[in-house]
Each structure stands twice: as structure tokens, then as C-alpha cells.
Motif scaffolding. Structure first.
Motif, short mmCIF file in Angstrom:
data_model
loop_
_atom_site.label_atom_id
_atom_site.label_comp_id
_atom_site.label_asym_id
_atom_site.label_seq_id
_atom_site.Cartn_x
_atom_site.Cartn_y
_atom_site.Cartn_z
N VAL A 21 0.73 -1.29 -0.03
CA VAL A 21 -0.08 -0.11 0.12
C VAL A 21 1.08 1.25 0.04
CG1 VAL A 21 -1.76 1.37 1.29
CG2 VAL A 21 -2.03 -1.04 1.07
N LYS A 22 1.97 1.39 0.71
CA LYS A 22 2.67 2.35 0.91
C LYS A 22 3.40 2.63 -0.48
CE LYS A 22 5.08 5.63 3.39
NZ LYS A 22 6.12 6.07 2.42
N THR A 23 3.96 1.62 -1.02
CA THR A 23 4.69 1.76 -2.46
C THR A 23 3.73 2.27 -3.31
OG1 THR A 23 6.07 -0.36 -1.72
CG2 THR A 23 5.89 0.38 -3.90
N ALA A 24 2.39 1.79 -3.32
CA ALA A 24 1.69 2.32 -4.39
C ALA A 24 1.16 3.70 -4.14
CB ALA A 24 0.20 1.55 -4.42
N LEU A 25 1.02 4.19 -2.77
CA LEU A 25 0.71 5.53 -2.34
C LEU A 25 1.88 6.44 -2.84
CD1 LEU A 25 -1.02 5.10 0.83
CD2 LEU A 25 -2.01 5.87 -1.14
N ASP A 26 3.17 6.07 -2.51
CA ASP A 26 4.35 6.64 -2.99
C ASP A 26 4.57 6.97 -4.52
OD1 ASP A 26 5.18 7.14 -0.48
OD2 ASP A 26 6.62 5.67 -0.21
N SER A 27 4.28 5.78 -5.10
CA SER A 27 4.41 5.91 -6.40
C SER A 27 3.25 6.91 -7.13
CB SER A 27 4.25 4.51 -7.02
OG SER A 27 4.09 4.57 -8.49
N ALA A 28 2.03 7.08 -6.50
CA ALA A 28 1.39 7.83 -7.16
C ALA A 28 1.49 9.52 -6.64
CB ALA A 28 -0.16 7.33 -6.97
#
Length: 390
Positions: free
Chosen positions: A331-338
Motif C-alpha cells: 500500500v505504501k509503495t503504491a501511494l508513494d508511486s502515485a
């Protein structure tokens, strides 16, 4: 079932072209977590300096909430003998299971009026947490004391000859009583040393009455003997027994002592049942209170940091992401990416498009300003808080 992990996220509305919840759900991914609305009221903002101070105070209060919730959980596990199913039944907040309470969170406007200054709300939450923590601590300390007393009384009834009460065992006729010169001692001897005791007790000290040894009782480990000596050499005799690892027992016959011990055991058993029920009720109440306070503290943290990060006018979407500890990293990786671009020059991208951090000093600056930093003091480009309930 995997334990739940929760993530609070706040993002400015300008980053969304579509409905914020739908956009975040698409970013997070259905397999990684569930995105839920998390309403944050419009509080009084105050000055920038005050907001920075509030952010610091709320971070400390958040740690106190986390500790209080963990303490109540441990207390419930202790009283319910570690049965997690029974413990889960006690974890109720506002008449709802904890997960349901968080998923449908609403600010308690009656108890914490949103039109009051932030400093007043923080102080009220702090006082309420302290009161709840004190109440739970006092009642569970009382319960532990009663439980210890009961265990001691039960040992007297069921323990071996070293620990159990001698009142129902010793016939008072075996004792020399009311003599000016002599007295009877009760000595507990390991059964494997029984012959050694019988052979040597008369010579342990002067003025031991010959052939006064009487076997009073025996269990799987020990034998209880009565031995009569003159009072003037009693101290020496008892000391010699201790040197041989034979245990002198203090005992004084009392009329009706056996019945009195039984009444005392029954009284403490009754008290233990009563205090246990009170402690369980207060543990359930304490859980609901401390989790409720913690949710309100985190709501204030989201609001304060949202103002500090995104400025005015206040146009933001706040959400609760329910995930698992294993999926939280995704989740954190996806949020950071966006949304890493919200961090300005704190984030860049390498030639492969991966997020990189260019300004190493920014982490400490943001932390000092009360803004969120992730696990391991990692700077987060947006408002982001993880929490897990014990």
C-alpha cells in the motif's frame, strides 16, 4: 484471519480528477486493502506556531494512547487466561466491534465540540485518557492482589507439608503446651532424609527430649515430625535443623482454627469472583474508552498536519485504509508511486522511474516541524499514519 493494520491518509483534492475514494481504491488495489471514508471535522486553525506545537503535543499523546490501549489488551489477556476469542469479545467501542467502529468513525461532537480551540480538545483528550488509564490500573491491581491472596490460601490447603496449613493436620494432643520449660517443634524433613533425621535429631542440640520424635504426617515429598526440647536450647535446635535443610514450621493451636481457615478461604474466593467481574467490566470499558480517544487523537493529527502541509483553503480528502501488516508495504509503495511528487524536491526519479529522495536533510526538518515521517524516520510526501491494535 490476518490481523488488521490501518492507515490514515489525507491528500489535497487537487490531485484527484475523479471521486477521491475511487481513485485511492484504484491506486491501493483491491487485493492490498480496503479504502474507507474517514471524516475529519473543520476545527479552529489558529496560528502557524500553535499548529506546530499542536503537532508535537499530539505526537506525544498518540504514543500515550498506543501504550494505554496495549496495557488494557494485556490486562484482558491476563484475566481471560490468554483466550484470544474471549478477549476479542471484550474489545467493544461505542457498542461496536473495534474494527466496525473504526470503519464507521464519526467525531463525537457532544463530548469534544469541534468549535472549541484545538489546545482545549487536546487537553480534554489527554485528561480523559489519564482518567481511564488510572481506573483500569487501579482495578486490575486490586484484582491481582486478591488473586495472589487466594493463591496463597489455596496453597495452604493443597500444597505440600512445607507450605500447606498445619491446622487440619496436627493433633493438639501431640504438642507440649503451656509448659514453663519445654515446647514442641514441628519439623518438615524430605522423606529421603527421614532415617537420617531419626538417627541424629537427639544430638543436634543439648536438652532435646530423648525419643520425643513423633511422625505427624507424610506426603509424596516430605515427612512432618514433632520434637520436644527445652526452651533454652530451642533456638540452637531449630538452627541446626535449617543447616540440614530441614524446615521448622511455625504453628500455634487455636480452638476452631480449621473452621476459621475454611471461612477465610470462602470469603476470599467470593471476593476474587466479585473483583474479577468488576475488572473484566472495567477492562471492556477501558478498551472502548482508550481506542475511542486514540481515534480522536489521530483525527486531530490528520487535521493539523493537513493544514501544515497543504495550506489554505482546506480542501482535502481523508481516508482510512484497512489492510494487513503483510500488505501494508505494498500500500505504501503504491501511494508513494502515485503521490510522491507532493514532496517537491524531496523526491525525484531515477532513469528507471523509481522514486529517489534528493534532499536528505528534509527528513529531520519535517520531523522537527511536527510533520509525519514514516517507519524508521522516513519522510512521507503526504499525510500518512499507520497504526495497529493489539
Amino acid at each position: 484471519m490476518a490481523p488488521a493494520q490501518y492507515i490514515l491518509v489525507s491528500l489535497p483534492l487537487r490531485v484527484f480528477d475523479d471521486d477521491p475514494l475511487k481513485s485511492l481504491a484504484a491506486t491501493v488495489g483491491r487485493d492490498n486493502g480496503e479504502v474507507l471514508p474517514y471524516p475529519v471535522p473543520s476545527f479552529k486553525i489558529g496560528t502557524l506556531d500553535a499548529l506546530v506545537q499542536h503537532a508535537d503535543d499530539l505526537a506525544k499523546l498518540n504514543s500515550a494512547c498506543e501504550a494505554a490501549v496495549a496495557k488494557v489488551a494485556d490486562s484482558l489477556r491476563g484475566i481471560l487466561d490468554g483466550d484470544e476469542d474471549l478477549v476479542a469479545q471484550q474489545k467493544i467501542v461505542n457498542d461496536k466491534p473495534t474494527d466496525q467502529y473504526l470503519r464507521s468513525f464519526q467525531w463525537n461532537k457532544l463530548r469534544y465540540r469541534a468549535d472549541r480551540p484545538l489546545v482545549e480538545l487536546i487537553e480534554n483528550l489527554q485528561n480523559d485518557l489519564q482518567n481511564s488509564d488510572n481506573d483500569v490500573k487501579a482495578k486490575f491491581n486490586q484484582y491481582n492482589t486478591v488473586k495472589t491472596n487466594l493463591a496463597a490460601l489455596e496453597r495452604k490447603q493443597t500444597g505440600n507439608l512445607v507450605t500447606k496449613s498445619l491446622t487440619p493436620i496436627v493433633d493438639p494432643k501431640l504438642l507440649v503446651q503451656d509448659s514453663e520449660y519445654m515446647e514442641t517443634h514441628l519439623i518438615v524433613v524430605p522423606t529421603n532424609a527421614r532415617k537420617d533425621f531419626i538417627r541424629s535429631y537427639e544430638t543436634l542440640a543439648p536438652m532435646v527430649v530423648p525419643r520425643s520424635s513423633i511422625q505427624v504426617a507424610q506426603d509424596d515429598e516430605f515427612t512432618l515430625f514433632a520434637v520436644t526440647t527445652f526452651k533454652k536450647t530451642s533456638a540452637e535446635f531449630l538452627q541446626k535443623c535449617r543447616e540440614h535443610k530441614w524446615t521448622p514450621r511455625q504453628y500455634k493451636y487455636m480452638e476452631g482454627g480449621k473452621e476459621e481457615e475454611q471461612r477465610e478461604l470462602q470469603r476470599v474466593e467470593k471476593e476474587a469472583r466479585k473483583v474479577r467481574a468488576e475488572a473484566l467490566l472495567l477492562g471492556r470499558t477501558g478498551w472502548g474508552e482508550s481506542v475511542m480517544i486514540w481515534a480522536h487523537v489521530m483525527t486531530l493529527r490528520v487535521f493539523v498536519e493537513t493544514v501544515l502541509r497543504y495550506g489554505l483553503p482546506l480542501e482535502f480528502a481523508s481516508t482510512l485504509i484497512r489492510t494487513t501488516p503483510k500488505q501494508a508495504k505494498k500500500v505504501k509503495t503504491a501511494l508513494d508511486s502515485a503521490y510522491s511528487y507532493l514532496g517537491g524536491n524531496a523526491f525525484g526519479r531515477d532513469k528507471h522511474g523509481r522514486v529517489t529522495k534528493d534532499d536528505a536533510s528534509l527528513t529531520s526538518e519535517m520531523a522537527a516541524a511536527g510533520l509525519s515521517v514514516g517507519e524508521g524516520n522516513e519522510y512521507t510526501a503526504y499525510v500518512y499514519y499507520e497504526f495497529e491494535l493489539p
